[in-house]
Design a protein around this motif. Sequence first.
Motif, PDB file in Angstrom:
ATOM      1  N   GLY A   3       0.806  -1.224   0.000  1.00  0.00           N
ATOM      2  CA  GLY A   3       0.000   0.000   0.000  1.00  0.00           C
ATOM      3  C   GLY A   3       0.834   1.266   0.000  1.00  0.00           C
ATOM      4  O   GLY A   3       0.422   2.293  -0.553  1.00  0.00           O
ATOM      5  N   TYR A   4       2.021   1.194   0.603  1.00  0.00           N
ATOM      6  CA  TYR A   4       2.865   2.391   0.696  1.00  0.00           C
ATOM      7  C   TYR A   4       3.735   2.602  -0.531  1.00  0.00           C
ATOM      8  O   TYR A   4       4.420   3.607  -0.642  1.00  0.00           O
ATOM      9  CB  TYR A   4       3.755   2.326   1.951  1.00  0.00           C
ATOM     10  N   TYR A   5       3.745   1.618  -1.457  1.00  0.00           N
ATOM     11  CA  TYR A   5       4.650   1.714  -2.603  1.00  0.00           C
ATOM     12  C   TYR A   5       3.979   2.487  -3.742  1.00  0.00           C
ATOM     13  O   TYR A   5       2.819   2.237  -4.055  1.00  0.00           O
ATOM     14  CB  TYR A   5       5.062   0.315  -3.078  1.00  0.00           C
ATOM     15  N   PRO A   6       4.698   3.404  -4.384  1.00  0.00           N
ATOM     16  CA  PRO A   6       4.078   4.201  -5.452  1.00  0.00           C
ATOM     17  C   PRO A   6       3.502   3.316  -6.551  1.00  0.00           C
ATOM     18  O   PRO A   6       4.112   2.311  -6.919  1.00  0.00           O
ATOM     19  CB  PRO A   6       5.233   5.037  -6.019  1.00  0.00           C
ATOM     20  N   GLU A  44      -2.817  -2.106 -13.358  1.00  0.00           N
ATOM     21  CA  GLU A  44      -1.560  -2.808 -13.625  1.00  0.00           C
ATOM     22  C   GLU A  44      -1.298  -3.923 -12.610  1.00  0.00           C
ATOM     23  O   GLU A  44      -1.385  -3.710 -11.407  1.00  0.00           O
ATOM     24  CB  GLU A  44      -0.412  -1.797 -13.561  1.00  0.00           C
ATOM     25  N   TYR A  72       6.872 -12.114  -3.019  1.00  0.00           N
ATOM     26  CA  TYR A  72       6.554 -10.902  -2.274  1.00  0.00           C
ATOM     27  C   TYR A  72       7.743  -9.964  -2.211  1.00  0.00           C
ATOM     28  O   TYR A  72       8.842 -10.339  -1.811  1.00  0.00           O
ATOM     29  CB  TYR A  72       6.115 -11.211  -0.834  1.00  0.00           C
ATOM     30  N   ALA A  73       7.516  -8.739  -2.620  1.00  0.00           N
ATOM     31  CA  ALA A  73       8.398  -7.603  -2.351  1.00  0.00           C
ATOM     32  C   ALA A  73       7.502  -6.382  -2.567  1.00  0.00           C
ATOM     33  O   ALA A  73       6.566  -6.439  -3.369  1.00  0.00           O
ATOM     34  CB  ALA A  73       9.606  -7.581  -3.283  1.00  0.00           C
ATOM     35  N   PRO A  74       7.761  -5.299  -1.842  1.00  0.00           N
ATOM     36  CA  PRO A  74       6.823  -4.161  -1.883  1.00  0.00           C
ATOM     37  C   PRO A  74       6.460  -3.655  -3.285  1.00  0.00           C
ATOM     38  O   PRO A  74       5.310  -3.263  -3.498  1.00  0.00           O
ATOM     39  CB  PRO A  74       7.548  -3.091  -1.059  1.00  0.00           C
ATOM     40  N   PRO A  75       7.392  -3.677  -4.281  1.00  0.00           N
ATOM     41  CA  PRO A  75       6.973  -3.172  -5.600  1.00  0.00           C
ATOM     42  C   PRO A  75       6.044  -4.134  -6.338  1.00  0.00           C
ATOM     43  O   PRO A  75       5.504  -3.772  -7.378  1.00  0.00           O
ATOM     44  CB  PRO A  75       8.294  -3.067  -6.384  1.00  0.00           C
ATOM     45  N   PHE A  76       5.875  -5.357  -5.826  1.00  0.00           N
ATOM     46  CA  PHE A  76       5.160  -6.382  -6.586  1.00  0.00           C
ATOM     47  C   PHE A  76       3.895  -6.885  -5.918  1.00  0.00           C
ATOM     48  O   PHE A  76       3.042  -7.478  -6.577  1.00  0.00           O
ATOM     49  CB  PHE A  76       6.081  -7.583  -6.841  1.00  0.00           C
ATOM     50  N   SER A  77       3.779  -6.685  -4.621  1.00  0.00           N
ATOM     51  CA  SER A  77       2.640  -7.278  -3.920  1.00  0.00           C
ATOM     52  C   SER A  77       2.586  -6.751  -2.499  1.00  0.00           C
ATOM     53  O   SER A  77       3.617  -6.456  -1.895  1.00  0.00           O
ATOM     54  CB  SER A  77       2.819  -8.801  -3.881  1.00  0.00           C
ATOM     55  N   VAL A 112       2.069  -7.690   1.461  1.00  0.00           N
ATOM     56  CA  VAL A 112       2.661  -8.840   2.156  1.00  0.00           C
ATOM     57  C   VAL A 112       1.733 -10.060   2.057  1.00  0.00           C
ATOM     58  O   VAL A 112       2.193 -11.197   1.984  1.00  0.00           O
ATOM     59  CB  VAL A 112       3.037  -8.449   3.600  1.00  0.00           C
TER      60      VAL A 112
END
Lengths: 468, 468
Positions: free
Chosen positions: B382-385, B412, B441-446, B448
């Motif tokens: 949620g916090y990732y642009p 996207e 899982y990594a913040p730019p992709f999903s 948690v």
Amino acid sequence: MTAAAGSRGAGRERLVVIGGDAAGMSAASQARRLRGPDELEIVAFERGHFTSYSACGIPYWVGGHVQERDRLIARTPEQHRARAIDLRMRTEVTEIDVDRQRVRARDVDSGAESWTSYDRLVIATGARPVRPEMPGVDAPGVHGVQTLDDGQALLDTLARTSGRRAVVVGGGYIGVEMAEALINHDHEVTVVDRADEPMSTLDPDMGRLVRTAMEGLGITMAGGTAVTKVLTGDDGRVRAVATEHAEYPADVVVLGIGVRPETSLARAAGLPLGAHGGLLTDRAMRVRGYENIWAGGDCVEVLDLVSGQERHIALGTHANKHGQVIGTNVGGGYATFPGVVGTAVSKVCDLEIARTGLREKDARRVGLRFETVTVESTSRAGYYPGASPMTVKMLAERRTGRLLGVQIVGREGAAKRVDIAAVALTAGMTVEQMTALDLGYAPPFSPVWDPVLVAARKATAKVRASMS
Amino acid sequence: MTAAAGSRGAGRERLVVIGGDAAGMSAASQARRLRGPDELEIVAFERGHFTSYSACGIPYWVGGHVQERDRLIARTPEQHRARAIDLRMRTEVTEIDVDRQRVRARDVDSGAESWTSYDRLVIATGARPVRPEMPGVDAPGVHGVQTLDDGQALLDTLARTSGRRAVVVGGGYIGVEMAEALINHDHEVTVVDRADEPMSTLDPDMGRLVRTAMEGLGITMAGGTAVTKVLTGDDGRVRAVATEHAEYPADVVVLGIGVRPETSLARAAGLPLGAHGGLLTDRAMRVRGYENIWAGGDCVEVLDLVSGQERHIALGTHANKHGQVIGTNVGGGYATFPGVVGTAVSKVCDLEIARTGLREKDARRVGLRFETVTVESTSRAGYYPGASPMTVKMLAERRTGRLLGVQIVGREGAAKRVDIAAVALTAGMTVEQMTALDLGYAPPFSPVWDPVLVAARKATAKVRASMS
């Protein structure tokens, strides 16, 4: 019910949680959802300043993708307390007394210590970063990136060193993500890694693709060389990183070597640890041999469903799942964590990197014989704008054709494609079964044969050829 | 070997392929890979001007994403001929004589007819677009989008009508993709559909999200209304589309109602057809009851592995797989096509739409009882642009918890997430098993918890609740 529970009367049990991050607080929250405060008292100890934050997000906060630190915090201490969790911040558990079912905790600021008894205990002490023993490693300008405090300290340094030189020690996923963050801060970046190729969670041939792409981003990749010391200037601050062969000037150094399970408390208490230093649990995340102690998150080992052996993987997504399973079981429900297949995704600028299952050396280590194929394909139909190249490597067991692992390096659309293989691994599919998978196809999203299917076809042919 | 084969002597067999697109030419190419010209003669008939082209790409060519028609052509007649395939273009097969193992073909231009005998036959006659029987449907300015010729004719019209009004008849995936293409040509677009909500391959509640998003793009959505006629002006060209209730002015009309299997030849030859009009085959893609006739692509019915019933799905990705399986079997190898789970992805501008498995009405039709959940999540942490909202609907069987279907609407990163569910459906997983999937899982992709896992957790809870 235990004797201790009885001693507090009225059937009200006490759950004690050690560690206020993902696994611990997920467990506490889920237990609370299932059992109200009248039934279950929950006491949680956290030695730091924060709860439930995304350590995985730190590189993106440092890199400026995420503007505010607090956006990485999923739930604050106040939010936890509002759900009737007695959360004790800046309070470090210093001993687990398994026989008497109690923990000793110390107020970090005052130093005051006291014992708290438990009926059920959750150990979620996380991991600690590997910090190499070498001269200068504690000098100002050398930073870890494990905690929010680490991130803030690094940001303070970067505000002073913009336009200058940064060295990242370690070329794993933390290292490559930090390389991107440092580029965003206009640093000249060098990544020093012991292995010849970065991302040693991939096979070297796939790591080579990552190195080439990172070099293309202007990053200096110094592989196959170990850091021996950190050199400091007259001001005591870091000025360079030395390896056996060379010196790399550095105004800031980031340590991204990896982490180890933080299990010193558990070890002292005589709880069972595995070969990687992590706590060993059963499927319900109960510490083996202990009816009323659970453990989860970065401090445990997990079963690798492909190799059949225990591994240590520090990943927020696992910690959250563990917490959910533990909380359900503590709360009187039933849930299990069957294990992992070793999926990981990361990126450096627009380069996407993904893996799941076994690398060649993992497969060899557990005695598996296998075939490998590597294919080049594209993220979209070749004629569709934005179609970008993608390399997929696939390992399949000889004779049986069982899928063993997949690695992908590409651009947009590469990383999350690994999920196809992650599910197939979980299901124990063969590569031939995969060739028939009904995956989403439309020109903006995939070639008519998805890259994973192209690899599966080629792997199938190779497995068949190996049988004749 | 058949008598006819014997009559040509020297053990050289003849394979005849009817249809020069994905299924037919994939079969021919794969058979050629396995058996050289000395062993196998291959004759292929195609009534049109093109071979092996991407019909799925036509909306993107019309919409200007793909600049040149020829980029949609995977392999030209010359390329096929260079691989020793005797390809006869503009030659239509008019009869299959199963008893004498021969086909009659007519040269489209000269009208000349002749018989060609076969030892093995592949039927890949594709599908024909549904063209509603109504006044005015053949007027200039009314276009189908099935073939490359259709696409060129539509582009010619659009060059004259830019900035004016377009009506798309049909709100399925062709309809919504064409709506985007027409927007790209600066048309005011109205989509008229018999169903209340577009994308009737989704449940109506998910279709509603698509409608809202399309309205947000400035598209007028006229749902729940059938087109009754096409009105023409004094020049004979289309001027409007009339429904029972209203008239929609139109300078160009695109028909995107769907397709039916093109099986008139097969029907006349007495070959077995299913309830949807498609040829029925076994797992090796052999026409049922016929040892030496195969069929694949848009002219066959396929087994839906979730419902256990036959369906008709016209999709290039299936056609290619069928061709591959047929060619392998014709070539002396062994391969099967086990069936589909009904995966489909599409997009309208930046809106992504995906589905796999059963809708509510599909599940009811086959007697399954189920629970449904719908969750809102995001494509990234949620916090990732760039984290964009995503709605995931999941169907699970009551009591067993077996996954039955997933639908996703988002931006996207939404569409290809359906692959997770497609593999899980193929493997027969329960939603509870899915909650433990080790997804990237990594913040730019999903987040948690991947959106698909969030849905699986909620579905698990609902299945459990249904058991108590």
